[in-house]
Enzyme design. Structure first.
Site, PDB file in Angstrom:
ATOM      1  N   GLU A   4       0.826  -1.203   0.000  1.00  0.00           N
ATOM      2  CA  GLU A   4       0.000   0.000   0.000  1.00  0.00           C
ATOM      3  C   GLU A   4       0.864   1.258   0.000  1.00  0.00           C
ATOM      4  O   GLU A   4       0.517   2.269  -0.611  1.00  0.00           O
ATOM      5  CB  GLU A   4      -0.903   0.008   1.234  1.00  0.00           C
ATOM      6  CG  GLU A   4      -1.898  -1.144   1.290  1.00  0.00           C
ATOM      7  CD  GLU A   4      -2.591  -1.266   2.628  1.00  0.00           C
ATOM      8  OE1 GLU A   4      -3.738  -1.730   2.645  1.00  0.00           O
ATOM      9  OE2 GLU A   4      -1.992  -0.902   3.651  1.00  0.00           O
ATOM     10  N   ASP A 191     -12.674  -3.507  -1.260  1.00  0.00           N
ATOM     11  CA  ASP A 191     -13.739  -4.507  -1.263  1.00  0.00           C
ATOM     12  C   ASP A 191     -14.986  -3.931  -0.608  1.00  0.00           C
ATOM     13  O   ASP A 191     -14.906  -2.953   0.140  1.00  0.00           O
ATOM     14  CB  ASP A 191     -13.294  -5.775  -0.526  1.00  0.00           C
ATOM     15  CG  ASP A 191     -12.864  -5.496   0.903  1.00  0.00           C
ATOM     16  OD1 ASP A 191     -13.694  -5.648   1.816  1.00  0.00           O
ATOM     17  OD2 ASP A 191     -11.697  -5.105   1.117  1.00  0.00           O
TER      18      ASP A 191
END
Length: 233
Positions: A4, A191
């Site tokens: 990330e 998600d």
């Protein structure tokens, strides 16, 4: 997770600190650099020595935050990373959120006083100007130590009015509050928690795209803040 952080580290041309600013025995990794007169330090939890995977979750996050704030003495902490979103709250894959507050959803202690301790709400600076300028959504960051979502977790997160679900933010916020350092989060959705797909599958499929969306916003956040205080938010 290092995956990330990598796009932002590369974009800002930060240099990996050898050794890490946080020191042993923590596995945490740090990168340092500057944007104009603003010093930037990026810290990742690093790899767990026993299992060889990213040290995700609240334990690693709290330890790293504690050591990082002691070592760096920052004016501001930004918890940047990916998260799950909620279609019930208007969330979509690739959305980027700025936090309004941090709460826990898996510290369930149904005893007088301990219930609020379990949730442990930490308010973030009001970032409405930042959100408007950069096209960010605003919402509550809800933290727990599991990637999946149990029915009880879902009930607590609904009560928390959560817009995003992740695994570190509330722990980092509690440490920052202890030190009196302002903190907010920038989170990119990988998600949909209340969607039809398996969380792990959807997370892995969209991690790269979410990290890219995060990288597109984070430099703009730094530019917005450079030379200013949280009053500009």
């Amino acid at each position: 997770m290092e995956a990330e952080a990598a796009p932002f580290v590369q974009h800002m041309q930060l240099t990996k600190d050898e050794p890490s600013l946080l020191g042993a025995p923590l596995p945490a990794i740090s990168y340092s650099g500057a944007h104009g007169a603003t010093k930037i330090v990026v810290v990742c939890n690093g790899k767990d020595a026993l299992h060889g995977v990213d040290s995700v979750g609240t334990v690693g996050a709290a330890l790293t935050a504690f050591a990082a704030i002691q070592a760096v003495k920052p004016d501001l902490v930004i918890n940047a990373g990916t998260c799950g979103g909620f279609k019930a709250m208007g969330g979509e894959i690739g959305d980027v959120y700025v936090s309004s507050s941090f709460k826990n959803h898996d510290r369930r202690i149904p005893l007088p006083g301990f219930d609020k301790f379990g949730t442990y709400t930490v308010e973030a600076p009001e970032c409405l100007k930042l959100a408007a300028a950069l096209g960010l959504k605003v919402g509550v960051v809800s933290t727990g130590n599991s990637l999946d979502c149990t029915p009880t977790d879902a009930e607590v997160m609904k009560a928390n009015e959560a817009s995003v679900k992740e695994m570190e933010g509330a722990a980092i916020a509690q440490v920052a509050q202890m030190y009196g350092v302002p903190i907010f989060a920038i989170k990119s959705v990988t998600d949909i928690v209340d969607g039809d797909r398996t969380t792990g599958e959807e997370f892995m499929e969209n991690l790269g795209a979410a990290a890219k969306a995060l990288q597109e916003k984070l430099p703009k956040v730094i530019e917005f803040l450079a030379g200013n205080t949280t009053a500009c938010l």
